[in-house]
Design a protein around this motif. Structure first.
Motif, PDB file in Angstrom:
ATOM      1  N   PRO A 335       0.796  -1.242   0.000  1.00  0.00           N
ATOM      2  CA  PRO A 335       0.000   0.000   0.000  1.00  0.00           C
ATOM      3  C   PRO A 335       0.821   1.281   0.000  1.00  0.00           C
ATOM      4  CG  PRO A 335      -0.408  -1.299   2.011  1.00  0.00           C
ATOM      5  CD  PRO A 335       0.565  -2.074   1.194  1.00  0.00           C
ATOM      6  N   TYR A 336       1.937   1.298   0.755  1.00  0.00           N
ATOM      7  CA  TYR A 336       2.737   2.523   0.862  1.00  0.00           C
ATOM      8  C   TYR A 336       4.208   2.206   0.664  1.00  0.00           C
ATOM      9  CZ  TYR A 336      -1.507   4.150   3.117  1.00  0.00           C
ATOM     10  OH  TYR A 336      -2.812   4.458   3.378  1.00  0.00           O
ATOM     11  N   LEU A 337       4.907   3.119   0.014  1.00  0.00           N
ATOM     12  CA  LEU A 337       6.363   3.008  -0.144  1.00  0.00           C
ATOM     13  C   LEU A 337       6.956   4.393  -0.004  1.00  0.00           C
ATOM     14  CD1 LEU A 337       6.846   0.800  -3.358  1.00  0.00           C
ATOM     15  CD2 LEU A 337       7.543   0.180  -1.040  1.00  0.00           C
ATOM     16  N   THR A 338       8.226   4.460   0.384  1.00  0.00           N
ATOM     17  CA  THR A 338       8.919   5.747   0.309  1.00  0.00           C
ATOM     18  C   THR A 338       9.598   5.828  -1.060  1.00  0.00           C
ATOM     19  OG1 THR A 338      10.974   4.849   1.162  1.00  0.00           O
ATOM     20  CG2 THR A 338       9.413   5.725   2.793  1.00  0.00           C
ATOM     21  N   ASP A 340      12.653   6.268  -1.528  1.00  0.00           N
ATOM     22  CA  ASP A 340      13.887   5.467  -1.450  1.00  0.00           C
ATOM     23  C   ASP A 340      13.605   3.994  -1.691  1.00  0.00           C
ATOM     24  OD1 ASP A 340      15.374   7.665  -0.963  1.00  0.00           O
ATOM     25  OD2 ASP A 340      15.452   7.416   1.218  1.00  0.00           O
ATOM     26  N   GLU A 341      12.549   3.497  -1.064  1.00  0.00           N
ATOM     27  CA  GLU A 341      12.218   2.078  -1.251  1.00  0.00           C
ATOM     28  C   GLU A 341      11.879   1.807  -2.714  1.00  0.00           C
ATOM     29  OE1 GLU A 341      10.044   0.387   2.664  1.00  0.00           O
ATOM     30  OE2 GLU A 341       9.094   2.136   1.791  1.00  0.00           O
ATOM     31  N   ALA A 342      11.064   2.690  -3.297  1.00  0.00           N
ATOM     32  CA  ALA A 342      10.630   2.475  -4.685  1.00  0.00           C
ATOM     33  C   ALA A 342      11.825   2.557  -5.635  1.00  0.00           C
ATOM     34  CB  ALA A 342       9.569   3.497  -5.073  1.00  0.00           C
ATOM     35  N   ALA A 343      12.741   3.505  -5.363  1.00  0.00           N
ATOM     36  CA  ALA A 343      13.904   3.651  -6.246  1.00  0.00           C
ATOM     37  C   ALA A 343      14.785   2.405  -6.158  1.00  0.00           C
ATOM     38  CB  ALA A 343      14.707   4.893  -5.846  1.00  0.00           C
ATOM     39  N   GLU A 344      14.980   1.913  -4.946  1.00  0.00           N
ATOM     40  CA  GLU A 344      15.822   0.729  -4.740  1.00  0.00           C
ATOM     41  C   GLU A 344      15.207  -0.484  -5.431  1.00  0.00           C
ATOM     42  OE1 GLU A 344      19.468   0.127  -2.362  1.00  0.00           O
ATOM     43  OE2 GLU A 344      18.355   1.863  -3.015  1.00  0.00           O
ATOM     44  N   LEU A 345      13.914  -0.609  -5.240  1.00  0.00           N
ATOM     45  CA  LEU A 345      13.171  -1.718  -5.838  1.00  0.00           C
ATOM     46  C   LEU A 345      13.292  -1.685  -7.375  1.00  0.00           C
ATOM     47  CD1 LEU A 345      10.016  -2.421  -4.002  1.00  0.00           C
ATOM     48  CD2 LEU A 345       9.666  -2.247  -6.410  1.00  0.00           C
ATOM     49  N   ALA A 346      13.141  -0.491  -7.925  1.00  0.00           N
ATOM     50  CA  ALA A 346      13.210  -0.354  -9.384  1.00  0.00           C
ATOM     51  C   ALA A 346      14.634  -0.600  -9.859  1.00  0.00           C
ATOM     52  CB  ALA A 346      12.747   1.040  -9.796  1.00  0.00           C
ATOM     53  N   TYR A 347      15.603  -0.036  -9.151  1.00  0.00           N
ATOM     54  CA  TYR A 347      16.986  -0.193  -9.585  1.00  0.00           C
ATOM     55  C   TYR A 347      17.403  -1.663  -9.540  1.00  0.00           C
ATOM     56  CZ  TYR A 347      21.866   0.167 -10.341  1.00  0.00           C
ATOM     57  OH  TYR A 347      23.094  -0.015 -10.898  1.00  0.00           O
ATOM     58  N   PHE A 348      16.927  -2.366  -8.509  1.00  0.00           N
ATOM     59  CA  PHE A 348      17.331  -3.763  -8.384  1.00  0.00           C
ATOM     60  C   PHE A 348      16.444  -4.715  -9.177  1.00  0.00           C
ATOM     61  CE2 PHE A 348      20.119  -1.989  -5.271  1.00  0.00           C
ATOM     62  CZ  PHE A 348      21.276  -2.713  -5.518  1.00  0.00           C
ATOM     63  N   GLY A 349      15.677  -4.185 -10.124  1.00  0.00           N
ATOM     64  CA  GLY A 349      15.101  -5.062 -11.138  1.00  0.00           C
ATOM     65  C   GLY A 349      13.595  -5.191 -11.180  1.00  0.00           C
ATOM     66  N   ALA A 350      12.838  -4.543 -10.257  1.00  0.00           N
ATOM     67  CA  ALA A 350      11.378  -4.676 -10.363  1.00  0.00           C
ATOM     68  C   ALA A 350      10.923  -3.889 -11.586  1.00  0.00           C
ATOM     69  CB  ALA A 350      10.696  -4.153  -9.107  1.00  0.00           C
ATOM     70  N   GLN A 351      10.428  -4.591 -12.554  1.00  0.00           N
ATOM     71  CA  GLN A 351      10.115  -3.981 -13.857  1.00  0.00           C
ATOM     72  C   GLN A 351       9.019  -2.919 -13.756  1.00  0.00           C
ATOM     73  OE1 GLN A 351       8.324  -6.716 -16.629  1.00  0.00           O
ATOM     74  NE2 GLN A 351       7.892  -4.965 -17.943  1.00  0.00           N
ATOM     75  N   THR A 386       8.114  10.058   3.110  1.00  0.00           N
ATOM     76  CA  THR A 386       8.215   9.249   4.333  1.00  0.00           C
ATOM     77  C   THR A 386       6.932   8.450   4.514  1.00  0.00           C
ATOM     78  OG1 THR A 386       7.292  11.093   5.566  1.00  0.00           O
ATOM     79  CG2 THR A 386       9.697  10.863   5.610  1.00  0.00           C
ATOM     80  N   ARG A 387       7.013   7.455   5.351  1.00  0.00           N
ATOM     81  CA  ARG A 387       5.799   6.713   5.716  1.00  0.00           C
ATOM     82  C   ARG A 387       6.017   6.127   7.103  1.00  0.00           C
ATOM     83  NH1 ARG A 387       5.480   0.894   4.669  1.00  0.00           N
ATOM     84  NH2 ARG A 387       7.441   0.063   3.907  1.00  0.00           N
ATOM     85  N   ASP A 388       4.948   5.633   7.694  1.00  0.00           N
ATOM     86  CA  ASP A 388       5.061   5.030   9.020  1.00  0.00           C
ATOM     87  C   ASP A 388       5.786   3.690   8.882  1.00  0.00           C
ATOM     88  OD1 ASP A 388       4.790   3.962  11.494  1.00  0.00           O
ATOM     89  OD2 ASP A 388       2.599   3.743  11.417  1.00  0.00           O
ATOM     90  N   MET A 389       7.013   3.620   9.391  1.00  0.00           N
ATOM     91  CA  MET A 389       7.808   2.399   9.244  1.00  0.00           C
ATOM     92  C   MET A 389       7.735   1.535  10.505  1.00  0.00           C
ATOM     93  SD  MET A 389       9.183   2.480   6.216  1.00  0.00           S
ATOM     94  CE  MET A 389      10.606   1.393   6.142  1.00  0.00           C
ATOM     95  N   SER A 390       6.944   1.964  11.501  1.00  0.00           N
ATOM     96  CA  SER A 390       7.024   1.278  12.791  1.00  0.00           C
ATOM     97  C   SER A 390       6.646  -0.203  12.691  1.00  0.00           C
ATOM     98  CB  SER A 390       6.163   1.997  13.827  1.00  0.00           C
ATOM     99  OG  SER A 390       4.823   2.012  13.386  1.00  0.00           O
ATOM    100  N   LYS A 391       5.736  -0.517  11.755  1.00  0.00           N
ATOM    101  CA  LYS A 391       5.340  -1.925  11.662  1.00  0.00           C
ATOM    102  C   LYS A 391       5.871  -2.588  10.397  1.00  0.00           C
ATOM    103  CE  LYS A 391       1.056  -0.790  13.934  1.00  0.00           C
ATOM    104  NZ  LYS A 391      -0.330  -0.521  13.578  1.00  0.00           N
ATOM    105  N   ALA A 392       6.631  -1.831   9.610  1.00  0.00           N
ATOM    106  CA  ALA A 392       7.110  -2.398   8.345  1.00  0.00           C
ATOM    107  C   ALA A 392       8.353  -3.245   8.577  1.00  0.00           C
ATOM    108  CB  ALA A 392       7.428  -1.271   7.375  1.00  0.00           C
ATOM    109  N   VAL A 393       8.346  -4.462   8.127  1.00  0.00           N
ATOM    110  CA  VAL A 393       9.552  -5.301   8.196  1.00  0.00           C
ATOM    111  C   VAL A 393      10.061  -5.469   6.762  1.00  0.00           C
ATOM    112  CG1 VAL A 393      10.534  -7.504   8.913  1.00  0.00           C
ATOM    113  CG2 VAL A 393       8.730  -6.451  10.259  1.00  0.00           C
TER     114      VAL A 393
END
Ligand code: ADP
Ligand code: PHD
Length: 571
Positions: A335-338, A340-351, A386-393
């Motif tokens: 549901p939510y990404l920062t 940074d997370e989205a950029a990393e995900l895309a760079y590491f191959g998520a099409q 930013t997003r609430d990361m308190s419960k994100a693993v």
């Protein structure tokens, strides 16, 4: 007498007849929109109800359109604050090839756009369906088929058939694309004659896809009463480096694009329909492309350039998923990404997103929403600073295959600083991009991207040259056909993630050959053999997302079987 238009064969009374719709006259591009039929009204209502990308105000607006009286005043206020002289546009709506595969899909996308009458979007489009792949294949074939056979290339026929069928089915005059189809055929003959396809020509060749899809779409919008204007990105200020097939957007693009789109709106309001993926080389002035999937980058560039409220990228999946659905069919939307997370995900191959597309969004702090054009009711993924990361693993697992791993051990000819600097300058000189790095005082392991953003194969000759250079200062061991499995998530829980990941890998008898935790704090990368990679990803996905061990509920009350509450490490 009642004015009317026909939409999908249904007689449609004009908006102007309905007093509740009077607010739409403040939206010049909608002023001549036909009032939709009942079924279209229902579609609009459904699209709105299900679509969480709208705030309450938009939902109210649609309800006002559909029958509510009391919302009118509020809407008028909203219109005032978004007046065309202040901020002509509210968002970017980008549709990829998968959303534009046929006439039927184009109709649905047009409906989707007008189902949000409160928006004044800039529309960005990719090429229809698989057109880019077909153009590339046609170009490859033209190199060796001979001039007399160029017109018969199968992929050229597919492209012609698709586009001509689409204009016919949409009731558009084929003249909107006929000149492009003729020029495309001439270009393939030229390639056949030269027996050569340079990167520059390749970019020009693939640009026909976006140039045609946008012309068709703008014509269709105009035909059913939504005023639209087509733009070729290379003509409105998208200035790039001259790195054909993988060009970078230059800073001058932002003010130029904003000026052009705003000025045109002021002199003659119409929805802009802009080609994704394309730019103009600053030195060559030739058409460039932004790398495969580059329309996402076009969309965020326009979002930043105009300082818009939101960029929406409409795909064929319910948002960014916990894994590539072709590997894990049970992958779930995130549901939510920062950024940074989205950029990393895309760079590491998520099409699903272009690797560079988060940069303008992050710089301009423009939220990006990934939505499903086949299922607009699904909430999609919202990407913000930013997003609430308190419960994100763990957020998502990404696989990048066919990677080269390099172990470099210093011969101690140079000091530690000189050693590292020599290694990296070698890569720079050879133009090779490095993904993942792990280092000790005298040794270094790293992975090399086989194709910088999917466009350039790292060929054996280049690898040989690189080894030759590095062997002057180090012992080098080159290992090919490796995979990077990236665990994107909350690195504050790195021990927990690693404990679980290694348990899964050991159970599956897989040896990890290298491990690296990026400085971005959102990614842990594991290197394994290509042959074992998909099995690993499936097992990891099952452990992290398909069993309940690491659900947010468990994290709230403590990890695992009633053990002590889990707290993140303070950093
Ligand atoms: N983690 C992921 N989340 C969502 N989709 C993914 C992921 N990894 C790979 N994909 C693939 O990306 C595709 C969507 O991206 P893309 O084909 O570029 O869309 P479009 O052409 O509409 O822009 C999906 O169909 C899906 O198969
Ligand atoms: N048509 C280009 C650009 C693009 O962004 O496409 P899509 O949005 O369909 O991934 C490509 O196929 O690479």
């Amino acid at each position: 007498m009642e004015a009317s238009l026909h939409f999908h064969g249904v007689r449609i009374p004009c908006y102007s007849r309905t007093p509740r719709l009077s607010h739409l006259s403040s939206k010049p591009w909608l002023s001549s929109v036909a009032s939709p039929s009942r079924s279209f009204h229902a579609a609009m209502e459904n699209a709105c109800k299900g679509c969480s990308l709208r705030g309450n105000s938009e939902k109210k607006t649609i309800e006002a359109v559909l029958g509510g009286e009391e919302e009118e005043e509020e809407e008028e206020n909203a219109t005032e604050s978004h007046g065309s002289d202040v901020a002509p546009f509210t968002c970017v709506m980008k549709f990829g090839g998968s959303s534009l595969a046929s006439a039927e899909r184009i109709r649905e996308i047009a409906q989707l756009i007008v189902s949000f009458p409160d928006e004044k979007p800039v529309v960005v489009l990719s090429a229809m369906g698989k057109t880019t792949n077909n153009l590339l294949l046609a170009g490859e074939k033209a190199v060796s088929c001979g001039v007399s056979n160029a017109s018969e290339i199968e992929e050229l026929s597919f492209i012609k058939q698709l586009h001509l069928r689409t204009v016919r089915e949409l009731g558009i005059d084929s003249s909107v694309i006929s000149a492009h189809l003729e020029e495309l055929e001439q270009l393939l003959k030229g390639i056949a004659m030269m027996k050569e396809l340079t990167l520059r020509t390749r970019d020009y060749l693939v640009s026909f896809g976006e140039c045609m899809s946008t012309r068709i779409f703008a014509a269709y919008l105009n035909n059913f009463g939504v005023k639209a204007r087509q733009y070729d990105a290379f003509d409105i200020g998208f200035i790039t480096t001259d790195d054909f097939t993988n060009a970078d957007i230059l800073e001058g693009t932002y003010p130029s694009v904003a000026k052009r789109l705003n000025d045109d709106w002021i002199s003659d309001p119409a929805i802009p329909v802009v080609t994704g993926f394309l730019g103009k080389g600053s030195k060559s002035c030739a058409v460039t492309t932004l790398g495969r999937g580059g329309s996402d980058l076009t969309a965020t560039t326009i979002g930043k350039s105009l300082g818009l409220r939101e960029v929406q990228v409409w795909k064929d999946v319910d948002g960014v998923l916990t894994c590539d659905p072709s590997i894990c069919p049970d992958a779930e939307p995130v549901p939510y990404l920062t950024f940074d997370e989205a950029a990393e995900l895309a760079y590491f191959g998520a099409q699903v997103l272009h690797p560079q597309s988060m940069r303008p969004a992050r710089d301009g702090e423009i939220p990006v929403r990934v939505k499903n054009s086949y299922n607009p009711k699904a909430p999609g993924t919202l990407i913000t600073k930013t997003r609430d990361m308190s419960k994100a693993v763990l957020t998502s697992i990404v696989l990048k295959q066919n990677v080269t791993l390099l172990d470099i051990v210093s011969t101690r000819m140079l000091g530690q600083v000189g050693f590292l600097s020599k290694v990296f300058s070698t890569f720079e000189d050879l133009g090779i991009s490095v993904d993942v790095v792990a280092t000790s005082e005298v040794s270094l392991s790293l992975t090399l991207d086989p194709s910088k953003f999917w466009s350039r194969e790292l060929i054996q000759q280049e690898l040989d040259k690189m080894e030759e250079e590095l062997e002057k200062i180090a012992f080098v061991n080159l290992l090919q056909r490796r995979s990077i499995i990236s665990l994107i998530g909350n690195v504050q829980y790195s021990s927990l993630i690693l404990e679980k990941a290694f348990h899964v890998l050991r159970t599956n008898q897989v040896n990890v050959q290298m491990i690296s935790q990026g400085a971005s704090k959102v990614n842990i990368s594991l290197i394994v053999n290509d042959s074992e990679a998909e099995k690993c990803v499936k097992a990891l996905h099952h452990a992290f997302f398909e069993s309940d061990d690491l659900s947010e509920v468990v994290l709230e009350s403590g990890f695992g079987n009633g053990s002590a509450a889990l707290l993140p490490i303070e950093t």
